[in-house]
Design a protein around this motif. Structure first.
Motif, short mmCIF file in Angstrom:
data_model
loop_
_atom_site.label_atom_id
_atom_site.label_comp_id
_atom_site.label_asym_id
_atom_site.label_seq_id
_atom_site.Cartn_x
_atom_site.Cartn_y
_atom_site.Cartn_z
N PRO A 27 -22.67 -4.31 72.23
CA PRO A 27 -21.65 -5.06 71.49
C PRO A 27 -21.57 -4.74 70.01
N TYR A 28 -22.42 -3.84 69.50
CA TYR A 28 -22.43 -3.56 68.06
C TYR A 28 -21.34 -2.57 67.66
N SER A 29 -21.34 -1.40 68.32
CA SER A 29 -20.30 -0.38 68.11
C SER A 29 -20.12 -0.04 66.64
N MET A 30 -21.22 0.18 65.93
CA MET A 30 -21.12 0.55 64.52
C MET A 30 -20.74 2.01 64.38
N PRO A 31 -19.88 2.34 63.45
CA PRO A 31 -19.57 3.75 63.19
C PRO A 31 -20.83 4.50 62.75
N GLU A 32 -20.92 5.75 63.08
CA GLU A 32 -22.10 6.55 62.79
C GLU A 32 -22.44 6.55 61.29
N THR A 33 -21.44 6.72 60.46
CA THR A 33 -21.69 6.78 59.01
C THR A 33 -22.23 5.45 58.50
N ASP A 34 -21.65 4.35 58.95
CA ASP A 34 -22.11 3.03 58.51
C ASP A 34 -23.54 2.77 58.97
N LEU A 35 -23.85 3.18 60.19
CA LEU A 35 -25.19 2.96 60.71
C LEU A 35 -26.22 3.74 59.92
N THR A 36 -25.91 4.98 59.61
CA THR A 36 -26.83 5.81 58.82
C THR A 36 -27.11 5.18 57.46
N LEU A 37 -26.06 4.72 56.80
CA LEU A 37 -26.21 4.10 55.48
C LEU A 37 -27.03 2.81 55.57
N LEU A 38 -26.78 2.02 56.61
CA LEU A 38 -27.48 0.75 56.76
C LEU A 38 -28.97 0.97 57.05
N LEU A 39 -29.29 1.90 57.93
CA LEU A 39 -30.69 2.18 58.25
C LEU A 39 -31.43 2.72 57.03
N ASP A 40 -30.78 3.61 56.29
CA ASP A 40 -31.41 4.15 55.08
C ASP A 40 -31.66 3.06 54.06
N ALA A 41 -30.68 2.18 53.87
CA ALA A 41 -30.82 1.10 52.90
C ALA A 41 -31.92 0.13 53.32
N MET A 42 -31.99 -0.17 54.62
CA MET A 42 -33.02 -1.09 55.12
C MET A 42 -34.41 -0.56 54.84
N ARG A 43 -34.64 0.71 55.07
CA ARG A 43 -35.98 1.27 54.92
C ARG A 43 -36.36 1.48 53.45
N GLU A 44 -35.38 1.44 52.58
CA GLU A 44 -35.66 1.59 51.15
C GLU A 44 -35.93 0.26 50.47
N GLN A 45 -35.60 -0.85 51.14
CA GLN A 45 -35.75 -2.16 50.54
C GLN A 45 -37.02 -2.85 51.04
N PRO A 46 -37.55 -3.81 50.27
CA PRO A 46 -38.77 -4.52 50.68
C PRO A 46 -38.67 -5.16 52.06
N CYS A 47 -37.48 -5.61 52.45
CA CYS A 47 -37.33 -6.28 53.74
C CYS A 47 -37.60 -5.35 54.90
N GLY A 48 -37.54 -4.05 54.65
CA GLY A 48 -37.77 -3.09 55.73
C GLY A 48 -38.99 -2.23 55.53
N ALA A 49 -39.92 -2.70 54.70
CA ALA A 49 -41.11 -1.90 54.38
C ALA A 49 -41.97 -1.61 55.60
N ASP A 50 -41.97 -2.51 56.57
CA ASP A 50 -42.79 -2.33 57.77
C ASP A 50 -42.06 -1.63 58.91
N ILE A 51 -40.80 -1.28 58.70
CA ILE A 51 -40.01 -0.65 59.75
C ILE A 51 -40.14 0.88 59.65
N THR A 52 -40.52 1.48 60.74
CA THR A 52 -40.62 2.93 60.79
C THR A 52 -40.03 3.42 62.10
N CYS A 53 -40.03 4.73 62.30
CA CYS A 53 -39.40 5.26 63.50
C CYS A 53 -40.25 6.36 64.11
#
Length: 225
Positions: free
Chosen positions: A78-104
């Motif tokens: 149900p998300y259907s995020m555009p590829e560009t938006d998803l890339t930007l969001l994932l990059d931003a999440m991992r650069e911010q303190p809220c995503g410090a523990d998130i890895t892949c």
């Protein structure tokens, strides 16, 4: 922040009802509660809800249940995020303190995300092999890890437990295939005197040591408490 991300946050904050065709259970990452932070007698201050923090919480929830989150999940309904938006969001999440523990971890079919708060890199690797149904590789890596790390042979019965849950016929078929595959030439079978099968890797352990250890694990430790 992209328009899609802004819309996601706006919907969460305003309590907008999701359309009927959207699976509300799968949108739980948009419904994460952020506890208030209290500092002495100071008034409560709520953590800001952002698309990045929501996505990070979504990944943490899955990790706590022993599950990975595939990148492709966000590209599909149900998300259907555009590829560009998803890339930007994932990059931003991992650069911010809220995503410090998130890895892949990179699999053969997809990229998978997890939280290091509740999942180790080794466990994440095992989950990838299960998700991608790479049973032979999953068995080989589990055996090599135990022989290298502890060291000890790997009990075949463990393959029926989490995170694998392999059926006996799956295990038997995989072991048969591994016997003639060059990538798994180091994986050997050894049995204790009670006929309990174990596996070991000749890269890290010779047959005599593997037999002695599995015999101790299965028989001798109970004879000599």
């Amino acid at each position: 922040m992209t328009n899609v991300s802004n819309d996601l946050v706006a919907n969460e904050e305003e309590g907008i009802t999701l359309p009927d065709e959207i699976d509300s259970q799968k949108r739980q990452w948009l419904q994460t509660l952020h506890p208030a932070i209290t500092h002495g007698n100071a008034p409560q201050v709520e953590e800001p809800v952002t698309a990045e923090s929501i996505m990070a919480d979504f990944i943490r929830q899955h990790s706590a249940s022993g599950k990975l989150v595939a990148r492709s999940v966000f590209l599909q309904p149900p998300y259907s995020m555009p590829e560009t938006d998803l890339t930007l969001l994932l990059d931003a999440m991992r650069e911010q303190p809220c995503g410090a523990d998130i890895t892949c971890v990179q699999g053969a079919e997809d990229t998978y995300f997890y939280s290091t708060q509740t999942m180790t890199a080794n466990y994440a690797d095992m989950c990838v092999q299960v998700v991608e149904n790479d049973i032979c590789r999953a068995i080989a890596e589990a055996v090599r890890f135990d022989c290298r790390t502890y060291p000890r042979p790997y009990k075949v019965a463990m393959l029926g437990q989490p995170p694998y849950h392999f059926e006996p016929q799956q295990i038997a078929a995989a072991l048969t295939a591994m016997e003639t595959h060059p990538d798994y030439a180091d994986i050997r079978v050894v049995e204790a005197s009670n006929a309990e099968p174990y596996l070991f890797s000749e890269r890290f352990m010779h047959y005599g040591k593997a037999y002695g250890l599995c015999e101790w694990l299965e028989v001798e430790q109970y004879q000599n408490p």
